[in-house]
Write a protein that holds these residues in place. Structure first.
Motif, PDB file in Angstrom:
ATOM      1  N   ARG A  47       0.864  -1.189   0.000  1.00 22.82           N
ATOM      2  CA  ARG A  47       0.000   0.000   0.000  1.00 22.82           C
ATOM      3  C   ARG A  47       0.896   1.233   0.000  1.00 22.82           C
ATOM      4  N   ARG A  90      -7.189  -0.167  -7.131  1.00 18.13           N
ATOM      5  CA  ARG A  90      -7.609   0.841  -6.145  1.00 18.13           C
ATOM      6  C   ARG A  90      -7.815   2.145  -6.925  1.00 18.13           C
ATOM      7  N   ASP A 236      -2.009  10.935  -2.439  1.00 21.96           N
ATOM      8  CA  ASP A 236      -2.373   9.875  -3.390  1.00 21.96           C
ATOM      9  C   ASP A 236      -2.672  10.428  -4.767  1.00 21.96           C
ATOM     10  N   ASN A 246      -5.528  12.469   0.090  1.00 14.06           N
ATOM     11  CA  ASN A 246      -4.627  11.668   0.926  1.00 14.06           C
ATOM     12  C   ASN A 246      -5.486  10.936   1.955  1.00 14.06           C
ATOM     13  N   LYS A 247      -4.836  10.163   2.790  1.00 18.98           N
ATOM     14  CA  LYS A 247      -5.531   9.322   3.761  1.00 18.98           C
ATOM     15  C   LYS A 247      -6.603  10.088   4.530  1.00 18.98           C
TER      16      LYS A 247
HETATM   17  O1  MRU Z   1      -4.619   3.363   1.984  1.00 19.84           O
HETATM   18  P1  MRU Z   1      -3.138   3.569   1.930  1.00 19.84           P
HETATM   19  O2  MRU Z   1      -2.426   3.054   3.128  1.00 19.84           O
HETATM   20  O3  MRU Z   1      -2.544   3.070   0.638  1.00 19.84           O
HETATM   21  O4  MRU Z   1      -2.976   5.147   1.931  1.00 19.84           O
HETATM   22  C1  MRU Z   1      -1.698   5.702   1.916  1.00 19.84           C
HETATM   23  C2  MRU Z   1      -1.684   7.187   2.005  1.00 19.84           C
HETATM   24  O5  MRU Z   1      -2.700   7.832   2.072  1.00 19.84           O
HETATM   25  C3  MRU Z   1      -0.344   7.843   1.906  1.00 19.84           C
HETATM   26  O6  MRU Z   1      -0.334   9.030   2.633  1.00 19.84           O
HETATM   27  C4  MRU Z   1      -0.032   8.158   0.433  1.00 19.84           C
HETATM   28  O7  MRU Z   1      -0.271   7.048  -0.380  1.00 19.84           O
HETATM   29  C5  MRU Z   1       1.374   8.604   0.260  1.00 19.84           C
HETATM   30  S1  MRU Z   1       2.528   7.313   0.569  1.00 19.84           S
HETATM   31  C6  MRU Z   1       4.080   7.925   0.247  1.00 19.84           C
END
Ligand code: MRU
Length: 350
Positions: A47, A90, A236, A246-247
């Protein structure tokens, strides 16, 4: 510092460090088929936007191996079908589609399936090597933004586990640490999947960087008390105007940072920037199963049958973002201009 390498190619197959098991167990998952790579991305065994981009590159190489010999137009049509399935694993991170398009571009230049198979594996290796170099460049550009004292907060996991190198936002904090800065480092748990509690905590321990884990809802109180003086997160997908997906929880942290007059910054490779979309409104937000909210490590924490929503990303409006750090330099508002200007600069050399 010890290097964590979550994605590696082993002669005949890909190996992924299974992030669903960390930090309890370090187990490598052997991925020999394209569909296994797609499942690993969907199940979040690998991920983080850059890491799933690199994995997509290898998935394309596996798909090329599985596609039987045929005249090139028919062979490419079959590969394109596999590419669509990989890109759909995704929806939010643009890196998946970016890697798949890049691999397809290489395949289209090849005269035979044999040549394409060879070149797609080489391209995946190149994407991995480039990510390592880009992470270092992001850390070098971002390090000056980390306060020498005070406290820096990060969210989710943006380190080696989320990339092929030292990471993006976490890599910037690491760069500051290596430059001799000693701010207090805070990171959130990152409900519901606990990327912060499980993965970022583990990485900081591996690196020997002292860091403190907080529940997501503690950020406001620590900002009010002056313990958190800066925020840096990953991305993202970043739209042309700087709106950043982002998350989940990132937007809330940006609003809090704004309310407390604290700089809120984003670190990401250019492959996370999607100049084809004007604003964050065009970004698809992944919704994952409700059980990720109602259960922790398989244990129910809510009554059976409770309704739950699980959007796993949010969009932070550009007006709340003080800087976007990339491997090509630091963009500042207005992002429509600064991101376009950076896009014209050469990519980092490997
Ligand atoms: O759902 P995830 O764990 O893939 O989400 C990850 C994030 O939101 C990160 O902040 C983003 O991908 C940047 S990782 C360098």
């Amino acid at each position: 510092m010890p290097e964590i390498e979550p994605i590696r190619w082993r002669d005949t197959h890909l190996e992924l460090l299974d992030q669903t098991l960390l930090p309890r167990e370090q187990r490598w998952l052997a991925v020999a088929r394209c569909d296994q790579a797609i499942a690993a991305v969907r199940e979040m065994r690998v991920r983080g936007a850059p890491a799933i981009g690199v994995t997509a590159g290898y998935a394309m190489a596996l798909a090329a191996r599985e596609t039987p010999d045929a005249p090139m137009p028919r062979w490419l049509a079959e590969l394109t079908e596999a590419a669509a399935r990989i890109a759909a694993a995704r929806p939010t991170a643009v890196n998946l589609g970016w890697a798949v398009e890049r691999s397809l571009g290489v395949a289209r230049q090849c005269a035979t399936p044999t040549e394409a198979r060879e070149r797609l594996l080489a391209e995946a290796e190149r994407m991995r090597a480039e990510d390592v170099a880009m992470n270092r460049a992001i850390a070098a550009f971002g390090e000056p933004l980390v306060p020498a004292h005070g406290g820096v907060l990060t969210h989710c996991n943006t380190g080696a586990l989320a990339t092929a190198g030292i990471g993006t936002a976490l890599g910037v904090i690491r760069g500051a640490w290596e430059a001799g800065k000693r701010p207090a480092v805070f990171h959130t748990e990152t409900r519901p999947w606990l990327q912060g509690a499980r993965l970022t905590a583990w990485e900081f321990q591996q690196l020997g960087i002292p860091a403190q884990l907080i529940v997501d809802s503690a950020a406001a109180a620590l900002m009010r008390r002056g313990e958190i003086t800066s925020v840096i997160v990953g991305a993202d997908r970043i739209a042309a105007n700087g709106d950043t997906a982002n998350k989940i929880g990132t937007y809330g942290l940006a609003v809090l940072a704004h309310a407390h007059g604290i700089p809120f910054q984003v670190a990401a490779p250019f492959s996370s920037i999607d100049l084809r979309i004007a604003t964050g409104d065009a970004i698809a937000i992944e919704e994952r199963p409700a059980h990720e909210v109602t259960r922790i490590a398989g244990q129910a924490i809510a009554p059976d049958g409770v309704a739950a929503r699980n959007p796993v990303f949010d969009v932070t409006p550009a007006r709340l973002i003080a800087a976007i750090v990339t491997e090509r330099g630091v963009a500042r508002p207005p992002y429509v201009e600064s991101l376009r200007a950076l896009a014209g600069r050469p990519a980092v050399a490997t």
